[in-house]
Design a protein around this motif. Structure first.
Motif, short mmCIF file in Angstrom:
data_model
loop_
_atom_site.label_atom_id
_atom_site.label_comp_id
_atom_site.label_asym_id
_atom_site.label_seq_id
_atom_site.Cartn_x
_atom_site.Cartn_y
_atom_site.Cartn_z
N GLY A 12 16.52 14.34 72.13
CA GLY A 12 17.46 13.54 72.91
C GLY A 12 18.88 13.56 72.38
N HIS A 13 19.03 13.56 71.06
CA HIS A 13 20.37 13.59 70.46
C HIS A 13 21.09 14.89 70.83
CE1 HIS A 13 19.94 9.95 68.07
NE2 HIS A 13 18.68 10.32 67.88
N LEU A 14 20.36 16.00 70.77
CA LEU A 14 20.95 17.28 71.15
C LEU A 14 21.25 17.31 72.64
CD1 LEU A 14 21.82 20.17 70.43
CD2 LEU A 14 19.44 20.87 70.78
N ASN A 15 20.35 16.77 73.43
CA ASN A 15 20.56 16.70 74.88
C ASN A 15 21.84 15.94 75.19
OD1 ASN A 15 20.11 16.99 77.61
ND2 ASN A 15 18.60 15.36 77.73
N GLU A 16 22.06 14.83 74.51
CA GLU A 16 23.30 14.06 74.70
C GLU A 16 24.51 14.89 74.29
OE1 GLU A 16 23.51 9.84 73.56
OE2 GLU A 16 21.37 10.02 73.14
N LEU A 17 24.42 15.55 73.15
CA LEU A 17 25.54 16.34 72.65
C LEU A 17 25.89 17.46 73.63
CD1 LEU A 17 27.35 16.65 70.05
CD2 LEU A 17 25.82 18.53 69.47
N MET A 18 24.89 18.08 74.21
CA MET A 18 25.13 19.20 75.12
C MET A 18 25.77 18.75 76.44
SD MET A 18 24.54 21.65 73.19
CE MET A 18 24.71 23.04 74.29
N THR A 36 13.85 24.37 66.38
CA THR A 36 12.53 24.06 66.94
C THR A 36 12.24 25.05 68.06
OG1 THR A 36 13.40 22.55 68.61
CG2 THR A 36 12.81 21.57 66.48
N ASN A 37 11.00 25.11 68.46
CA ASN A 37 10.63 26.00 69.57
C ASN A 37 11.38 25.62 70.85
OD1 ASN A 37 8.90 27.59 68.07
ND2 ASN A 37 7.13 26.30 68.50
N SER A 38 11.67 24.34 71.01
CA SER A 38 12.29 23.88 72.25
C SER A 38 13.78 24.22 72.35
CB SER A 38 12.10 22.36 72.41
OG SER A 38 12.79 21.68 71.38
N ASN A 39 14.42 24.62 71.25
CA ASN A 39 15.85 24.93 71.37
C ASN A 39 16.25 26.30 70.83
OD1 ASN A 39 16.15 24.65 68.59
ND2 ASN A 39 16.81 22.52 68.74
N LYS A 40 15.27 27.16 70.60
CA LYS A 40 15.57 28.53 70.15
C LYS A 40 16.41 29.29 71.18
CE LYS A 40 11.55 29.36 67.23
NZ LYS A 40 10.33 30.17 67.09
N ILE A 50 26.21 29.11 66.85
CA ILE A 50 25.21 28.08 66.54
C ILE A 50 24.51 28.40 65.23
CG2 ILE A 50 23.37 29.18 67.88
CD1 ILE A 50 22.51 26.25 68.66
N ASN A 51 24.25 27.35 64.47
CA ASN A 51 23.42 27.44 63.26
C ASN A 51 22.33 26.39 63.34
OD1 ASN A 51 26.16 28.56 61.89
ND2 ASN A 51 24.35 29.29 60.82
#
Length: 156
Positions: A12-18, A36-40, A50-51
Motif C-alpha cells: 500500500g505504501h508503494l501504491n500511494e507513492l506511485m 517482492t514478486n508483486s513489484n518486480k 529503480i533500486n
C-alpha cells in the motif's frame, strides 16, 4: 534539474507513492522500494531508475533486525550514488533509514503519512515528523496528532 528520490515499502505504501508518478517527468528521479514478486515488473518500466531493498517486516522479528541493518547500508550506498536534493516518501520502515541519511547529508525530506491511518501515528511517522521539512497528512483528523503538518488530502 532537481534530484528527487521517491521511496516506500512495498504494498500500500508503494501504491500511494506511485500515485505521484506524474511528478517524475519534472525531476531527475529515482525510486527505491523492497523487492517482492508483486513489484518486480517495475524494473521493466523504470530500468536504472529503480533500486530494491531487501523485503522484511516486523512480523518476522528474528530476521527483521538483520534485514533492517543491511538495508541501512544499501540505503547509504543508493543515497551516495544518487545524492538527491529531496526525498519523498509515503513510508514505512524501508523509508526511515533513507530519510535519516538524507537529513544528515542535507537533503530535504517530504513525508506523506499513509492514507491507512486516520487516528493513530505510524512508527515511521513518529520517527520522521521531527526531522521532516514538510510533513503531509491525508486526513484532517491527523492534524491533531501532527500539529505542524499540512493537510494534503488523499493522493488516490
Amino acid at each position: 534539474m532537481k534530484k528527487v528520490l521517491f521511496i516506500a515499502s512495498t504494498g500500500g505504501h508503494l501504491n500511494e507513492l506511485m500515485q505521484l508518478k506524474d511528478m517524475f517527468n519534472y525531476y531527475d528521479y529515482h525510486i527505491v522500494t523492497e523487492k517482492t514478486n508483486s513489484n518486480k515488473y517495475l524494473k521493466k518500466e523504470y530500468g536504472k531508475k529503480i533500486n530494491y531493498l531487501i523485503y522484511g517486516t516486523k512480523h518476522h522479528m528474528l530476521t527483521y533486525p538483520f534485514k533492517l541493518l543491511i538495508n541501512c547500508f544499501i540505503s547509504l550506498f543508493i543515497y551516495l550514488k544518487f545524492r538527491p536534493d529531496y526525498i519523498i516518501t509515503t513510508g514505512t520502515h524501508t523509508a526511515g533509514p533513507m530519510c535519516l541519511i538524507g537529513k544528515i547529508f542535507g537533503s530535504r525530506v517530504i513525508y506523506i503519512e499513509t492514507f491507512a491511518n486516520m487516528v493513530t501515528k505510524t512508527a515511521t511517522g513518529k520517527l520522521i515528523y521531527p526531522i521532516a521539512d514538510k510533513f503531509i497528512v491525508q486526513w484532517k483528523s491527523m492534524k491533531k496528532l501532527y500539529p505542524d503538518s499540512e493537510f494534503g488530502g488523499w493522493i488516490f
